[in-house]
Every structure is written in structure tokens, then in C-alpha cells.
Design a protein around this motif. Structure first.
Motif, PDB file in Angstrom:
ATOM      1  N   LYS A   2       0.805  -1.288  -0.126  1.00 20.62           N
ATOM      2  CA  LYS A   2       0.176   0.042   0.091  1.00 20.62           C
ATOM      3  C   LYS A   2       0.657   1.252   0.204  1.00 20.62           C
ATOM      4  O   LYS A   2       0.599   2.312  -0.640  1.00 20.62           O
ATOM      5  CB  LYS A   2      -1.056  -0.017   1.269  1.00 20.62           C
ATOM      6  CG  LYS A   2      -1.857   1.235   1.276  1.00 20.62           C
ATOM      7  CD  LYS A   2      -2.674   1.023   2.593  1.00 20.62           C
ATOM      8  CE  LYS A   2      -3.778   2.416   2.576  1.00 20.62           C
ATOM      9  NZ  LYS A   2      -4.596   2.247   3.778  1.00 20.62           N
ATOM     10  N   SER A   3       1.814   1.373   0.632  1.00 18.41           N
ATOM     11  CA  SER A   3       2.785   2.548   0.846  1.00 18.41           C
ATOM     12  C   SER A   3       3.498   2.594  -0.371  1.00 18.41           C
ATOM     13  O   SER A   3       3.612   3.929  -0.900  1.00 18.41           O
ATOM     14  CB  SER A   3       3.796   2.402   2.202  1.00 18.41           C
ATOM     15  OG  SER A   3       4.410   3.318   2.208  1.00 18.41           O
ATOM     16  N   GLU A   4       4.032   1.663  -1.064  1.00 15.31           N
ATOM     17  CA  GLU A   4       4.791   1.885  -2.107  1.00 15.31           C
ATOM     18  C   GLU A   4       3.909   2.258  -3.284  1.00 15.31           C
ATOM     19  O   GLU A   4       4.547   2.990  -4.305  1.00 15.31           O
ATOM     20  CB  GLU A   4       5.524   0.407  -2.479  1.00 15.31           C
ATOM     21  CG  GLU A   4       6.730  -0.153  -1.595  1.00 15.31           C
ATOM     22  CD  GLU A   4       6.245  -0.842  -0.143  1.00 15.31           C
ATOM     23  OE1 GLU A   4       6.961  -1.047   0.615  1.00 15.31           O
ATOM     24  OE2 GLU A   4       5.051  -0.701  -0.051  1.00 15.31           O
ATOM     25  N   ILE A   5       2.890   1.755  -3.175  1.00 14.87           N
ATOM     26  CA  ILE A   5       1.973   1.937  -4.451  1.00 14.87           C
ATOM     27  C   ILE A   5       1.789   3.712  -4.364  1.00 14.87           C
ATOM     28  O   ILE A   5       1.689   4.330  -5.326  1.00 14.87           O
ATOM     29  CB  ILE A   5       0.519   1.387  -4.432  1.00 14.87           C
ATOM     30  CG1 ILE A   5       0.901   0.014  -4.528  1.00 14.87           C
ATOM     31  CG2 ILE A   5      -0.408   1.960  -5.406  1.00 14.87           C
ATOM     32  CD1 ILE A   5      -0.371  -1.043  -4.269  1.00 14.87           C
ATOM     33  N   PHE A   6       1.127   4.086  -3.163  1.00 13.94           N
ATOM     34  CA  PHE A   6       1.083   5.461  -2.966  1.00 13.94           C
ATOM     35  C   PHE A   6       2.174   6.331  -3.435  1.00 13.94           C
ATOM     36  O   PHE A   6       2.144   7.367  -3.964  1.00 13.94           O
ATOM     37  CB  PHE A   6       0.792   5.912  -1.573  1.00 13.94           C
ATOM     38  CG  PHE A   6       0.414   7.183  -0.852  1.00 13.94           C
ATOM     39  CD1 PHE A   6      -0.702   7.897  -1.688  1.00 13.94           C
ATOM     40  CD2 PHE A   6       1.295   8.042  -0.738  1.00 13.94           C
ATOM     41  CE1 PHE A   6      -1.003   9.266  -1.395  1.00 13.94           C
ATOM     42  CE2 PHE A   6       1.280   9.270  -0.034  1.00 13.94           C
ATOM     43  CZ  PHE A   6       0.243  10.084  -0.470  1.00 13.94           C
ATOM     44  N   GLN A   7       3.535   5.958  -3.074  1.00 13.74           N
ATOM     45  CA  GLN A   7       4.587   6.672  -3.071  1.00 13.74           C
ATOM     46  C   GLN A   7       5.204   6.783  -4.636  1.00 13.74           C
ATOM     47  O   GLN A   7       5.699   7.760  -5.162  1.00 13.74           O
ATOM     48  CB  GLN A   7       5.821   6.281  -2.373  1.00 13.74           C
ATOM     49  CG  GLN A   7       5.590   6.476  -0.931  1.00 13.74           C
ATOM     50  CD  GLN A   7       6.681   5.655  -0.024  1.00 13.74           C
ATOM     51  OE1 GLN A   7       7.705   5.242  -0.642  1.00 13.74           O
ATOM     52  NE2 GLN A   7       6.438   5.387   1.186  1.00 13.74           N
ATOM     53  N   SER A   8       4.749   5.616  -5.143  1.00  6.95           N
ATOM     54  CA  SER A   8       5.239   5.561  -6.784  1.00  6.95           C
ATOM     55  C   SER A   8       4.247   6.108  -7.748  1.00  6.95           C
ATOM     56  O   SER A   8       4.706   5.904  -9.024  1.00  6.95           O
ATOM     57  CB  SER A   8       5.534   3.920  -7.035  1.00  6.95           C
ATOM     58  OG  SER A   8       6.432   3.502  -6.078  1.00  6.95           O
ATOM     59  N   ARG A   9       3.264   6.681  -7.376  1.00  5.57           N
ATOM     60  CA  ARG A   9       2.283   6.936  -8.489  1.00  5.57           C
ATOM     61  C   ARG A   9       2.963   8.100  -9.248  1.00  5.57           C
ATOM     62  O   ARG A   9       3.220   9.205  -8.861  1.00  5.57           O
ATOM     63  CB  ARG A   9       1.085   7.680  -7.681  1.00  5.57           C
ATOM     64  CG  ARG A   9      -0.049   7.919  -8.794  1.00  5.57           C
ATOM     65  CD  ARG A   9      -1.489   8.266  -8.159  1.00  5.57           C
ATOM     66  NE  ARG A   9      -2.695   7.907  -9.039  1.00  5.57           N
ATOM     67  CZ  ARG A   9      -3.789   7.482  -8.676  1.00  5.57           C
ATOM     68  NH1 ARG A   9      -4.168   7.186  -7.435  1.00  5.57           N
ATOM     69  NH2 ARG A   9      -4.762   7.355  -9.613  1.00  5.57           N
ATOM     70  N   PRO A  10       3.004   8.009 -10.521  1.00  2.00           N
ATOM     71  CA  PRO A  10       3.493   9.125 -11.505  1.00  2.00           C
ATOM     72  C   PRO A  10       2.507  10.512 -11.337  1.00  2.00           C
ATOM     73  O   PRO A  10       1.465  10.459 -10.962  1.00  2.00           O
ATOM     74  CB  PRO A  10       3.332   8.494 -12.919  1.00  2.00           C
ATOM     75  CG  PRO A  10       3.199   7.143 -12.787  1.00  2.00           C
ATOM     76  CD  PRO A  10       2.323   6.966 -11.487  1.00  2.00           C
ATOM     77  N   ASN A  11       3.226  11.534 -11.320  1.00  2.00           N
ATOM     78  CA  ASN A  11       2.819  12.794 -11.377  1.00  2.00           C
ATOM     79  C   ASN A  11       2.228  13.338 -12.537  1.00  2.00           C
ATOM     80  O   ASN A  11       2.953  13.938 -13.310  1.00  2.00           O
ATOM     81  CB  ASN A  11       3.960  13.733 -10.815  1.00  2.00           C
ATOM     82  CG  ASN A  11       3.139  15.314 -10.571  1.00  2.00           C
ATOM     83  OD1 ASN A  11       2.047  15.474 -10.291  1.00  2.00           O
ATOM     84  ND2 ASN A  11       4.022  16.414 -10.992  1.00  2.00           N
ATOM     85  N   SER A  12       1.289  12.842 -13.159  1.00  2.00           N
ATOM     86  CA  SER A  12       0.643  12.696 -14.405  1.00  2.00           C
ATOM     87  C   SER A  12      -0.958  12.530 -14.493  1.00  2.00           C
ATOM     88  O   SER A  12      -1.460  11.955 -13.263  1.00  2.00           O
ATOM     89  CB  SER A  12       1.252  11.658 -15.381  1.00  2.00           C
ATOM     90  OG  SER A  12       0.912  10.333 -15.193  1.00  2.00           O
ATOM     91  N   THR A  13      -1.594  13.046 -14.992  1.00  2.00           N
ATOM     92  CA  THR A  13      -3.061  12.769 -14.979  1.00  2.00           C
ATOM     93  C   THR A  13      -3.313  11.410 -15.938  1.00  2.00           C
ATOM     94  O   THR A  13      -4.769  11.251 -16.043  1.00  2.00           O
ATOM     95  CB  THR A  13      -3.838  13.904 -15.783  1.00  2.00           C
ATOM     96  OG1 THR A  13      -3.202  13.969 -17.311  1.00  2.00           O
ATOM     97  CG2 THR A  13      -3.608  15.150 -14.991  1.00  2.00           C
ATOM     98  N   LYS A  14      -2.458  10.900 -16.782  1.00  3.11           N
ATOM     99  CA  LYS A  14      -2.684   9.756 -17.131  1.00  3.11           C
ATOM    100  C   LYS A  14      -1.502   8.605 -17.265  1.00  3.11           C
ATOM    101  O   LYS A  14      -0.422   9.281 -17.324  1.00  3.11           O
ATOM    102  CB  LYS A  14      -3.011  10.091 -18.933  1.00  3.11           C
ATOM    103  CG  LYS A  14      -2.005  10.548 -19.655  1.00  3.11           C
ATOM    104  CD  LYS A  14      -2.749  11.079 -20.993  1.00  3.11           C
ATOM    105  CE  LYS A  14      -3.124  10.181 -21.948  1.00  3.11           C
ATOM    106  NZ  LYS A  14      -3.153  10.676 -23.234  1.00  3.11           N
ATOM    107  N   ASN A  15      -1.814   7.393 -17.405  1.00  4.41           N
ATOM    108  CA  ASN A  15      -0.512   6.526 -17.252  1.00  4.41           C
ATOM    109  C   ASN A  15      -0.675   5.300 -17.918  1.00  4.41           C
ATOM    110  O   ASN A  15      -1.839   4.863 -17.747  1.00  4.41           O
ATOM    111  CB  ASN A  15      -0.160   6.370 -15.736  1.00  4.41           C
ATOM    112  CG  ASN A  15       0.902   5.355 -15.706  1.00  4.41           C
ATOM    113  OD1 ASN A  15       1.984   5.260 -16.382  1.00  4.41           O
ATOM    114  ND2 ASN A  15       0.833   4.362 -14.749  1.00  4.41           N
ATOM    115  N   ALA A  16       0.153   4.761 -18.745  1.00  2.52           N
ATOM    116  CA  ALA A  16      -0.219   3.274 -19.350  1.00  2.52           C
ATOM    117  C   ALA A  16       1.269   2.579 -19.018  1.00  2.52           C
ATOM    118  O   ALA A  16       1.467   1.741 -20.010  1.00  2.52           O
ATOM    119  CB  ALA A  16      -0.160   3.520 -20.773  1.00  2.52           C
ATOM    120  N   SER A  17       1.862   2.839 -18.040  1.00 10.90           N
ATOM    121  CA  SER A  17       3.103   2.079 -17.880  1.00 10.90           C
ATOM    122  C   SER A  17       3.032   1.375 -16.308  1.00 10.90           C
ATOM    123  O   SER A  17       2.140   1.747 -15.350  1.00 10.90           O
ATOM    124  CB  SER A  17       4.287   3.218 -17.560  1.00 10.90           C
ATOM    125  OG  SER A  17       5.433   2.595 -17.326  1.00 10.90           O
TER     126      SER A  17
END
Length: 941
Positions: free
Chosen positions: A206-221
Motif C-alpha cells: 500500500k505505501s509503495e503504491i502511494f509513493q510510486s504514483r506518477p505525477n501525471s493525469t494519465k498513465n499506461a506504464s
């Protein structure tokens, strides 16, 4: 097929039969896609059912053979090629079921635009709209988490999926959907372990998911692990989207659809400063723009160098061009939003100059021309340097996108190559296209250097390397930098759904590490093999390599549309020939049945010359391939006869009554089919006696040469030929009907250059004297005109007189429009109260004339030109005459026949004799040449 098969091949062959292939030609066709990678697959399967997919996976799982599901092959990231058994899911799985007002179930082979077409009458649409919507399929969109210009309003693919049907590596059919956490315990034995384990993993990381979210409004990676676990629900459908075939094979999905909006408006802004553009994007997003697209000065300059006519849409000082779309059911609301945008961006903030704005769809198309032309213009670049999409899909948060572009501009200043920048500014989604030659070591070194520095720049702004195209082979090597804290989670997800690691094993979680430069289609190691043919010429090598595999031909190629076979696409011809000239497959493959089938699927209709975004001369290379093929493979008797159309027609017209009578007797046609191979069901036109030649008299009149062709001369002498003569005589011309031999378009289509040249030389010697006297040469036949104005100097470039003849030649309709305009003839035309349909022959369309038959027909008072969706009629000259092609020919033409019948015209018009035959047979309506109706209306008495 191989004589000795491996154990896994034997089992697949036993289970699937003709649905599986591993011959060299087929493997070459599937070794590439729209990406710049090339990897020979292990086999290709065309499954017809879910059971076929399960059988394939079960055998492959037993022997640890990789499996790769593939859609239209329109992806740029390299996720649809690999050393695996490829499942082509586009031939089947194309059903659409309307479940409710807001849900549809789609097979993965459904083309996006076809889905939109079925939803339109319901005033619904599917929100994601990638630019490849004309060819991409739902399965590929699911795999890539596709987006498009309207992602700013609607979000990527994953936001519009309710449920996904996935066949796992254990062969079981898994339903990935959104369920309540309290319902997990009640799931069946198949689904329960997956949902339980995924819940555990998401809670653990859960923590890693939160911290790793790209700073973008869309993501396909990476895998989509954000927002799929809430306090009440677990949504595995969302996680499957964007998994690129690495977790299983999709067979279908429940999709959410939305209401269509009745109106839209486009406004453009011109910026001289990129930071100001960034500020403007924030304001436009706040106003609720449905799309914000941009091109920068690099693209603008490139566009103007290729299309100077676009200058009228661009002031000289423009550095950044922003297109903004607003949608609403109320046009007044759109106009209000326009005013607000103008007030903020050009008034209060003084950020930009106002360009154009409109709510009229025709005007919108004009305003949007530059952005719409982006990839088309880039793909038409000639020479060895091409736009290469390797740093092409990064997404940065719109709030810092302008800062990112400033840094990117500074980075690009370090290189000497040209490039173009465009993309979806509303989502900070960049499409960068460096113009490079990967075969050149310096160019390739620049690409590697740029890639590494570009990746670092994206990381600096905490963006994502892919906004909508997926990771593929291109970006997977960089995921260890993108998501260092999430890689363990990604590996656990992969192991959960694919513990034996056979599902597209090189993507997202690769079995072995590799560099993005591995398995490139072109590199400094690329070599040519001598083929001892015209393909050894530099011009044809470049032509073959111009095809980058985008798959647009899947939309326009009439044979592909009718068959759904990859072998029928235009890109198939380029793929197999590139394999031969590069030595990746043996030249001996030219003599195989598979090669013959692929080249025989090319009708030489010329549509690639008008509809292919890269304008690759696929017909030309197919003709040369047939020439090589027939050096060892003799022509069939039917092909021998059909190549000599003038001789046959001339003989039949000399015995008019007998020919017209006997060709209607069933037993005669049956016997004729057995001897000649010409289908007994094919309706023939009636034959007429050869008209006497017009004598060339000394006269002060202007002169014109009419080249009549076989149809006019031997079948329609009282229609097409007589009308053409009379029209020019009414215009004050003296008409010359020269001696002529067959134009040999049929022989050229079969690759029979050797038997064509004598007739071509004769015709050239006859026509050159008229060219020297500056007497126009007028073609009434679309195919004869195509031969003289396009084909000859393609295949016989050394014959300079053919170019001179082409320069002095005109299609009759093109020439008459100018004459009618100059002489005010439109005011003298008589009224004809008829409803007609006009069908444009492919060979006329490919001439790219300024004017056409419709321009003439619209001049006739009282004439109603009914609107249809015109399509290929399917006969393709002699192709549809042959017994083995008749059914396919009628299938190709079926769309056109249905359209014609739908509007119930009095007459159908077409300027091609064989098109007239086919349309008459498919609709039972009278079909005439347009000049016949023009002449009937043009009465100067």
C-alpha cells in the motif's frame, strides 16, 4: 511447413490443423507491426473460438512455449512482436452485444470505429479515441490502456471497462471485475484464490503504491495498481487493462459507453512563449475543455516545408499552436466558453493571439488541419532519415508540462537532427518524433544518447514514460527506474496469474533483462542481399522500407476488408519483400504458394497511392514481385487469356450477333469456364462493331486525341466513345482517333513486362507526334489513363517519352471541367431529372486529378447526385473474371452494392468498363459512363 516437427508443434498441429502456421512467409508477416522492432515468431495461430485459445495455451504451457496475443499490430511500443506463438485475435472475436443503456460486450477483435458506428444510432459512444481508431481493436486498446485527445475529459481505457474475460496460462477462463470485498469469500474455486491474493498484495504494498504514483493525469506504464482496492471493493478488471498480454489472453470485455454530445467547437491560440502556453492550459482545463492539442515550432516548420499551402492557417511568428475543443448539447454554451477563453487567455492574461474558432464541422476540419496532418506529414518524409517513435509517449502533469518542454528544447539543442513535437497538451502527453536513420552509426548513437537523457528528464518531473501506448519492448527496460519500489509487486502479480512465465514474457516483467535497442528492424548491422531483380535498385529498396507497418491498409484495402487476412493487407507485401531484400528469409520463398497468394491478393487498384498515409507504392512492388514469381511459375490459361483483352474483344466484336448470343448460353459458358477459367456466372457486356476511324482533316479547329480503350471501342461505341467525340466536336475541337494497341494494364498487373513492351513502344511512337504538336491526349477509360499517367514511368523509367506523354495526357472529366468553366457551358446544359449514384473507379481516384466526374455532373440542372459511402466494386479489372476469384470479388463489392440499393437510383455512373460490369451484376441496375449523361445534357442546337 517443416517436415520435422517438435513435440509441441505436433500437438498444436493436431489440435488446430489449418489454424496454425509456421512457414517462413507467414512468420515474416507477423515479425513486425507499427513499431520499429522485428522478431520472428515461433508460430501464428488464427483462433476461431475460446476453445482454440485454450488449446493453444494448454499445449504451450506444457512445453513452456511463450504465447503472445496480438490485435491489429498498430501499437508503437513493440508489445505485439516476440519469439512466441502469436495469437491473431482480429480475424474473429468481433461480436458486439448491447447489454444495457450503458454497457456493451465486445469481442477483442472489434475495430474501435466499427463499435462507434454501432453505437451512433443509439446516441452513444465509447469514450477512448486513439488516432488509430480506424484500425485498432478493443483487445489492443485493453492491452495498452489506450487514450486519445479526449482523455482529459474521459480518462484512459481502464476507466471505461466493467469486466474483462481473460484466459490464463493454466487455460482457465477468468472473469476480472469489480466485486465487494465481502463477496470474495463466496467466489468459486477458480476466482477466489486470485482475488484473495491480490487483496493481500495490494495491502502489503500500500505505501509503495502511494509513493510510486506518477505525477501525471494519465498513465499506461507498469501494472495499473492504483485505485483498484478501496475500502469496499477490489477491481481486477482495471488491473488487467494495460497488462499487454502478460497476465493472460483477453477474449472479450464489458465496456461502459457514454452519451454522445450533440455539438463541439474548436478554437485555436498562437503562442510565442511556451511558459505562457502552460499557463493557458491550466485556465482551459478549468473551463472544462474536452481536448487540448498542440504542435510546436519544430513541427510547424516541418509541416510548411512539405505542405506550403498550410501557410494560410499559420502566421509566420507562431511558435506553439494550441487547439482547444469544447463540447456541449447547447451551441450557445460553446460560444460562451469561447468568449471566456478569449477573455482570459488573450484579454486579461495576454498569453496568446487568438487564431480561428468555429462550431461548424466543415470549418473545424480546416482549423484542425495542422494537428490532424501531424503523423501523415511525418510519414511522407522521403529519404533514409525517418521519424522514429522511441521517445514518444511521456506524460507530465499539465501544471509542469511547459517547464518540461523548456528543458526538452534545451536538450534537443545538443543534436543536429530534425524533429517534431506535438501531443495532448491537456494531459501533458508528448509525442516527440526525431528524424533519424538507425542504419547510420552516428544517428543511432544520437538516438541512444537522447533516450537515456530523455528518460532522466521525465523522472526529473516525476512523469510517466507512457501516457497511452504501453511499455512494450521499448520502455520495459526502464521500469526498474520508473517503479523501483513497485517492481517486487509487479513480479508477484505476474507470478500469480502466469506462474510459468509464458504470457508475453519480455514485457513489463521480463524473463531476462535486455536493452531497448535489441531486435530493432533497422540498425547499423542491417544489410542487403542480392535478389537479382529490380528490388536491388535503391529506389525500390527505399520504397519497400517506407512502409512502417501502421496498419491503415486494414481500413482501405478491399481484399483485407473482405477476407480479414493479414496476408491481404498492403503491409504484408512490404513485410515479405523487406525480409527477402534484407536476407532474413530466403529469396526462394518467391516461388512458394504462400508468396503467390500474398501477391495475388494485390488487385493493383492503386488505393495505396491515395489512402496509405505514407503513400507506399505497394501495387508497384507487388507487380515487380509477380514478374519475379512468374519467371518460374507459368501463367494459368485464364491469366493468359485475360491479359489479352483487346485481342479477345476485337474478335468478339467482329462477330457481334454471334458473340452476344452464344455468351448467354449456359452450356457455352460452362464449357468456357472449364477451358479458360473465366467464371460462368460472370455477366459480360454486349459487344458492338468497331466504329470507323475519324479522318484527320486539315482544319483550323483545335485538335484533341481521344484514346478510347477496349470498353468504349468494343462494348460501348454508341455510348462512351460516341458521346466523347460529340462533346469535343460541340466544343469546336477536331477529334483524332489514333491507331492503338492494348494499354497492357492487365499484363502489367500480372507482372508480364516482357510481353507488354512492344505494344507500349508502338503506342508511344503513335502518341509522341501529338505530344510534339501540343495536341492534348484525352483518356475516357480510367484504367488506360492510369497506365499512361502512372504505371508506365514507374516500371519503365528509362523510357523518357512515356513521361512526356503522361505530361500531355488528361482524364476526360478533368479536361472538360476546365473547358466548361472557360466557355460558360454549365449555363447551356439541359435539365435531366434523374436520381443517380456515381462510383469512382480506383484507377481514376489514384490519378489525383484536380477535377472529376462529380464536378461535371453537378453542373447538370435537375440531376440529383445521391450520397453513398463509395467502396471498391471488387472486380479489379480481370481479377473478378476468374473462377477462383468470383465469390471474393462479389464479397468485396457487396458493401457498394448495398449502398447503391439503399438509395434506389435511376442510374449508376462509372468511368470504368469493368466497374460497370460488376455494379450491374451486383445491383441489376443500368450503369453508364458519365460522359454519356454529360453529352445528353450538352445540347448546343
Amino acid at each position: 511447413m517443416n517436415t520435422t516437427l517438435n513435440k509441441w508443434q505436433e500437438e498444436l498441429n493436431s489440435n488446430l490443423g489449418s489454424k496454425i502456421r509456421w512457414d517462413a512467409v507467414t512468420l515474416q508477416l507477423y515479425s513486425t507491426a507499427a513499431c520499429f522492432y522485428e522478431i520472428t515468431p515461433l508460430a501464428v495461430v488464427i483462433p476461431e473460438s475460446i476453445e482454440d485459445i485454450q488449446n493453444t495455451i494448454s499445449v504451450c504451457a506444457e512445453y513452456k512455449i511463450p504465447v503472445l496475443p496480438r490485435g491489429a499490430g498498430s501499437s508503437l511500443s513493440g508489445n505485439s512482436v516476440g519469439r512466441a506463438v502469436i495469437l491473431d485475435l482480429t480475424r474473429n472475436f468481433n461480436q458486439v452485444e448491447i447489454i444495457s443503456e450503458n454497457l456493451v460486450h465486445c469481442g477483442v477483435g472489434v475495430v474501435l470505429n466499427h463499435l462507434q458506428g454501432q453505437l451512433k444510432p443509439l446516441n452513444k459512444k465509447f469514450a477512448p479515441d486513439p488516432s488509430s481508431g480506424n484500425v485498432c481493436v478493443i483487445g489492443g486498446m485493453l492491452g495498452n490502456n489506450s487514450g486519445g485527445p479526449h482523455t482529459i475529459k474521459h480518462g484512459n481505457m481502464y476507466k471505461h471497462v466493467d469486466e474483462v474475460d481473460v484466459i490464463l496460462s493454466n487455460g482457465k477462463l477468468f472473469k476480472a471485475k469489480n466485486i465487494k470485498l465481502t463477496e470474495i469469500a463466496e467466489l468459486d474455486d477458480l476466482h477466489k484464490p486470485y482475488y484473495e491474493r491480490m487483496k493481500e498484495l495490494l495491502e502489503k504494498y500500500k505505501s509503495e503504491i502511494f509513493q510510486s504514483r506518477p505525477n501525471s493525469t494519465k498513465n499506461a506504464s507498469g501494472y495499473q495498481v492504483w485505485d483498484i482496492l478501496t475500502e469496499t471493493h477490489l477491481n481486477l478488471a482495471l488491473m488487467m487493462v494495460g497488462s499487454e498480454g502478460t497476465l493472460g489472453v483477453f477474449s472479450g470485455a464489458k465496456l461502459k459507453v457514454i452519451p454522445t454530445v450533440k455539438r463541439r467547437g474548436i478554437i485555436s491560440f498562437y503562442f510565442s512563449d511556451i511558459a505562457q502556453m502552460g499557463i493557458a492550459v491550466k485556465h482551459l482545463r478549468a473551463l472544462g475543455a474536452s481536448a487540448i492539442e498542440f504542435v510546436d515550432q519544430s513541427f510547424i516548420q516541418l509541416a510548411l516545408s512539405f505542405k506550403p499551402e498550410l501557410k494560410e492557417f499559420l502566421p509566420e511568428h507562431v511558435k506553439y499552436l494550441l487547439y482547444v475543443e469544447f463540447e456541449s448539447d447547447d451551441e450557445k454554451e460553446i460560444e460562451h466558453l469561447f468568449e471566456q477563453a478569449k477573455l482570459i487567455i488573450s484579454g486579461k492574461e495576454k498569453l496568446a493571439e487568438i487564431g480561428s474558432c468555429s462550431t461548424n464541422e466543415t470549418e473545424i476540419v480546416n482549423i484542425f488541419k495542422i494537428r490532424k496532418a501531424a503523423t501523415v506529414i511525418l510519414n511522407k518524409i522521403q529519404g533514409k532519415e525517418k521519424p522514429v517513435p522511441f521517445v514518444e509517449d511521456a506524460a507530465i502533469h499539465p501544471d509542469v508540462f511547459s517547464d518540461f518542454l523548456i528543458d526538452l528544447s534545451r536538450l534537443l539543442e545538443n543534436y543536429t537532427f530534425k524533429y517534431a513535437v506535438f501531443g495532448h497538451a491537456g494531459d501533458g502527453n508528448l509525442h516527440l518524433r526525431p528524424i533519424l536513420n538507425f542504419k547510420d552509426e552516428k544517428s543511432f548513437a544520437d538516438a541512444e544518447d537522447l533516450m537515456n537523457k530523455f528518460v532522466e528528464l521525465v523522472y526529473k518531473f516525476k512523469g510517466t514514460l507512457s501516457g497511452e501506448h504501453g511499455d512494450g519492448r521499448l520502455r520495459t527496460p526502464f521500469l526498474k527506474k520508473s517503479f523501483p519500489k513497485l517492481l517486487p509487486l509487479f513480479k508477484e502479480i505476474k507470478h500469480l496469474f502466469d506462474p510459468i512465465h509464458i504470457m508475453n514474457p519480455d514485457i513489463i516483467v521480463p524473463k531476462n533483462e535486455y536493452e531497448w535497442t535489441k531486435d530493432l528492424r533497422y540498425s547499423s548491422n542491417y544489410n542487403y542481399e542480392n535478389t537479382f531483380s529490380d528490388f536491388d535498385k535503391d529506389a525500390w529498396k527505399l520504397e519497400i522500407e517506407k512502409c512502417h507497418g501502421c496498419g491503415t491498409c486494414r481500413e482501405y484495402c478491399p481484399v483485407f476488408i473482405a477476407t480479414g487476412k493479414e496476408e491481404a493487407t498492403a503491409r504484408a507485401k512490404a513485410n515479405i519483400l523487406r525480409g527477402i531484400i534484407s536476407g532474413k528469409i530466403s529469396r526462394d520463398e518467391i516461388n512458394t504458394d504462400n508468396f503467390y497468394e500474398i501477391m495475388n491478393y494485390c488487385l493493383n487498384c492503386g488505393q495505396c497511392l491515395t489512402d496509405c498515409p505514407t503513400e507506399v507504392n505497394i501495387p508497384g512492388m507487388a507487380v515487380i514481385a509477380k514478374q519475379e514469381l512468374h519467371k518460374k511459375r507459368p501463367y494459368k490459361f485464364s491469366e493468359f487469356i485475360l491479359q489479352r483483352g483487346k485481342l479477345v474483344s476485337q474478335f468478339a466484336s467482329s462477330l457481334t450477333a454471334l458473340s452476344n448470343y452464344t455468351l448467354k448460353i449456359p452450356v457455352v459458358r460452362k464449357t468456357m469456364q472449364g477451358i479458360t477459367g473465366i467464371d460462368e456466372r460472370r455477366i459480360f457486356p454486349t459487344f458492338s462493331k468497331l466504329k470507323s476511324k475519324k479522318k484527320i482533316l486539315e482544319s483550323s479547329k483545335r485538335k484533341v486525341v481521344i484514346w478510347s480503350g477496349c470498353s468504349a471501342q468494343f462494348n460501348d461505341s454508341k455510348g462512351e466513345l460516341e458521346a466523347s467525340i460529340q462533346i469535343f466536336e460541340k466544343l469546336g475541337y477536331q477529334v483524332i482517333l489514333p491507331e492503338w494497341k492494348c494499354c497492357n494494364i492487365a499484363k502489367l498487373s500480372y507482372g508480364n513486362f516482357k510481353d507488354s513492351i512492344d505494344d507500349i513502344d508502338f503506342n508511344a511512337s503513335v502518341l509522341m507526334k501529338y505530344v510534339e504538336d501540343k495536341i492534348p491526349i484525352i483518356f475516357t477509360s480510367a484504367s488506360c489513363g492510369y497506365a499512361f499517367m502512372r504505371e508506365y514511368f514507374t516500371f519503365f523509367p528509362e523510357l523518357d517519352e512515356l513521361k512526356l506523354i503522361a505530361a500531355g495526357s488528361y482524364d476526360i472529366h478533368d479536361y472538360l471541367v476546365t473547358e466548361f468553366q472557360r466557355n460558360g457551358i454549365s449555363k447551356k446544359l439541359l435539365t435531366i431529372n434523374k436520381k443517380i449514384v456515381y462510383h469512382e473507379p480506383c484507377h481514376l481516384k489514384s490519378q489525383k486529378n484536380k477535377y472529376g466526374p462529380k464536378d461535371l455532373l453537378k453542373m447538370i440542372p435537375g440531376l440529383t447526385l445521391l450520397d453513398i459511402q463509395d467502396n471498391c466494386c471488387g472486380i479489379a479489372g480481370t481479377f473478378g473474371m476468374k473462377e477462383e476469384n468470383f465469390d471474393l470479388s462479389m464479397e468485396i463489392g457487396s458493401k457498394l452494392f448495398s449502398e447503391v440499393k439503399r438509395v434506389s437510383p435511376d442510374l449508376v455512373l462509372s468511368g470504368c468498363g469493368t466497374c460497370q460490369i460488376q455494379i450491374n451484376q451486383g445491383t441489376e441496375l443500368e450503369v453508364i459512363h458519365p460522359v454519356k449523361m454529360i453529352n445528353d445534357s450538352f445540347n448546343i442546337s
